[in-house]
Design an enzyme around this catalytic site. Structure first.
Site, PDB file in Angstrom:
ATOM      1  N   ASP A 154       4.557   1.504  -1.950  1.00 43.30           N
ATOM      2  CA  ASP A 154       3.123   1.625  -1.650  1.00 43.30           C
ATOM      3  C   ASP A 154       2.826   1.317  -0.179  1.00 43.30           C
ATOM      4  OD1 ASP A 154       3.774  -1.157  -2.706  1.00 43.30           O
ATOM      5  OD2 ASP A 154       1.862  -1.509  -1.697  1.00 43.30           O
TER       6      ASP A 154
ATOM      7  N   SER B 173      13.885 -14.250   3.613  1.00 42.18           N
ATOM      8  CA  SER B 173      12.599 -14.853   3.243  1.00 42.18           C
ATOM      9  C   SER B 173      12.683 -15.933   2.179  1.00 42.18           C
ATOM     10  CB  SER B 173      11.631 -13.758   2.803  1.00 42.18           C
ATOM     11  OG  SER B 173      12.187 -12.996   1.750  1.00 42.18           O
TER      12      SER B 173
ATOM     13  N   GLY C 131       8.966   0.704  -5.298  1.00 41.77           N
ATOM     14  CA  GLY C 131       7.519   0.609  -5.098  1.00 41.77           C
ATOM     15  C   GLY C 131       7.173   0.686  -3.629  1.00 41.77           C
TER      16      GLY C 131
ATOM     17  N   LYS D  25       6.933 -19.172   2.001  1.00 49.09           N
ATOM     18  CA  LYS D  25       5.561 -19.285   1.496  1.00 49.09           C
ATOM     19  C   LYS D  25       4.974 -20.679   1.686  1.00 49.09           C
ATOM     20  CE  LYS D  25       4.545 -15.318  -1.109  1.00 49.09           C
ATOM     21  NZ  LYS D  25       5.858 -14.704  -1.313  1.00 49.09           N
TER      22      LYS D  25
ATOM     23  N   SER E 293       3.308 -16.378 -10.391  1.00 49.67           N
ATOM     24  CA  SER E 293       4.405 -16.823 -11.244  1.00 49.67           C
ATOM     25  C   SER E 293       5.609 -17.089 -10.356  1.00 49.67           C
ATOM     26  CB  SER E 293       4.740 -15.757 -12.280  1.00 49.67           C
ATOM     27  OG  SER E 293       4.957 -14.530 -11.628  1.00 49.67           O
TER      28      SER E 293
ATOM     29  N   GLU F 226      10.385  -2.742   2.015  1.00 46.46           N
ATOM     30  CA  GLU F 226       9.935  -2.997   0.645  1.00 46.46           C
ATOM     31  C   GLU F 226      10.900  -2.355  -0.345  1.00 46.46           C
ATOM     32  OE1 GLU F 226       6.019  -1.353   0.216  1.00 46.46           O
ATOM     33  OE2 GLU F 226       6.672   0.610   0.907  1.00 46.46           O
TER      34      GLU F 226
END
Ligand SMILES: *Cc1c(COP(=O)(O)O)cnc(C)c1O
Length: 323
Positions: A214, A308, A212, A57, A82, A208
Site C-alpha cells: 500500500d 528495527s 501489502g 518503538k 498487539s 514494506e
C-alpha cells in the site's frame, strides 16, 4: 483532520533526542566484513533490535508520553496494539510513573500480552471480529480522561522514531543510501527528517512487505491507498495504510519505496543470526532484504541499514530458519 495537521520537523527530532536521553539506549552501529564483501560497499547496521523492549518503538512512545501535561499524566495513556507499540507504551508509562491501558485483540499472542502486563500495562481485550476498537478507545478516553497515542500517525511519535537515524548519521557521518522498514511510516518519516538535516544527499528508501505494498502504491499515486491486512511474516508492518502525518513527509523526502518477500526476509534473518549473531525479527529485516536486491547500484557506496526490532519468540525464530 487537515486543518489540525502539524507536521514534525528536524527540530522536533532534536528535541525528542534530548527528551529520551538516559531513558532509551543509544544502540550500537555494527559492521560486518561479510556484508561489506557481499556488496562491495560499506554497510552500517543501526541495531534497534537491541533497543529497550526490543524495538525502536520505545523512542516514539517515550517522547510522546514525556510531553504530557500534569493532567494527562495523572489520567494516563491508552493505546491499541498487539505488538511492539503496546510494550513500548507500557514501558514508557512505567518509567514516567503514569497508568497505561493497552487495548489488544482477543487473539494477540500470549507472550505479547504477558510482556505488556509485565511492564505494568493494564490490558483490555476486545474481539477482533465483533467489537469496534475505536469505540472502545473513545469510551475509555472519555470515561477516564485518557490520552490516545497511536503507533505511527502522531507528530511526537514520528519525531521520537527519527532519533535512531539521527544517532546513526552523527556517529558515522553522511551516507549515500539509507534503508528502513515501513509499516505506517512513522520510522521512515522520522528517519527522513534526520537524513535531510544531517546527510542531505543521502537517498532514503522505505521497504514494506511484498504482500501489502500500500505504501508503494500511495507513494506513486500521491493518495493514501488502503488495503486489507496483508498476510506476511513481517507482523510489525501489517498496516493497512500510511498516516495523515507520515504520508506527506514520505512523499516529500523519500526517494523510493521497495518491497521484500517473506522468503527474502528469512534469508536476511539467517544472515544476521549466522554472521552477526543477531536476532532480528522478520519486519526488522526488510531494509537489508531490499538492499540485497540492488547491490549493483550500491557498489562502492556508504549505506545505512536500520534493523528495527528483535521481538520474535525463539520457537518461531527456529521454525522460520528451519523452514
Ligand atoms: C512498528 C514496526 C515497524 C514499522 O514502523 P512504522 O513506524 O509503522 O512504519 C517496523 N519494524 C518493527 C520491528 C516495528 O515494531
Amino acid at each position: 483532520m487537515s486543518e489540525t495537521l502539524k507536521l514534525p520537523t528536524f527540530e522536533d527530532v532534536a528535541a525528542a533526542a534530548a527528551r529520551i536521553e538516559g531513558h532509551a539506549h543509544r544502540t550500537p552501529v555494527l559492521r560486518s566484513r561479510t556484508a561489506d564483501e557481499e556488496f562491495g560497499a560499506e554497510i552500517f547496521f543501526k541495531c534497534e533490535n537491541l533497543q529497550r523492549m526490543g524495538a525502536f518503538k520505545f523512542r516514539g512512545a517515550f517522547n510522546a508520553l514525556a510531553k504530557f501535561d500534569e493532567r494527562q499524566r495523572r489520567a494516563g495513556v491508552v493505546a491499541f496494539s498487539s505488538g511492539n507499540h503496546a510494550q513500548a507504551i507500557a514501558l514508557a508509562a512505567r518509567i514516567l510513573g503514569m497508568p497505561a491501558t493497552i487495548v489488544m485483540p482477543h487473539d494477540a499472542p500470549a507472550a505479547k500480552v504477558a510482556a505488556t502486563k509485565g511492564y505494568g500495562g493494564q490490558v483490555v481485550i476486545y474481539d477482533r471480529y465483533r467489537d469496534d476498537r475505536e469505540q472502545i478507545g473513545r469510551d475509555l478516553a472519555e470515561k477516564h480522561g485518557l490520552t490516545l497515542i497511536p503507533p505511527y500517525d502522531h507528530p511526537d511519535v514520528i519525531a521520537g522514531q527519527g532519533t535512531a537515524a539521527k544517532e546513526l548519521y552523527e556517529e558515522v557521518g553522511p551516507l549515500d543510501a539509507f534503508f528502513a522498514p515501513m509499516g505506517g511510516g512513522g520510522l521512515l518519516s522520522g528517519s527522513a527528517l534526520a537524513a535531510r538535516a544531517l546527510s542531505p544527499q543521502c537517498k532514503i528508501y522505505g521497504v514494506e512487505p511484498e504482500a501489502g505494498n500500500d505504501g508503494q502504491q500511495s507513494f506513486r499515486s500521491g493518495e493514501i491507498v488502503h488495503i486489507d491486512t496483508p498476510k506476511t511474516i513481517a507482523d510489525g508492518a501489517q498496516t493497512q495504510h500510511l498516516g495523515q502525518h507520515t504520508f506527506p513527509i514520505i512523499r516529500r523526502e523519500v526517494d523510493a519505496v521497495f518491497t521484500a518477500s517473506d522468503a527474502q526476509l528469512v534469508e536476511a534473518m539467517r544472515f544476521f543470526a549466522s554472521r552477526m549473531k543477531l536476532v532480528v525479527e522478520p519486519t526488522g529485516c526488510l531494509g537489508f532484504a531490499a538492499a540485497r536486491e540492488m547491490k549493483a547500484q550500491l557498489r562502492g557506496k556508504r549505506i545505512g541499514v536500520l534493523l528495527s526490532g528483535g521481538n520474535v519468540d525463539v520457537e518461531r525464530f527456529g521454525a522460520l530458519l528451519a523452514g
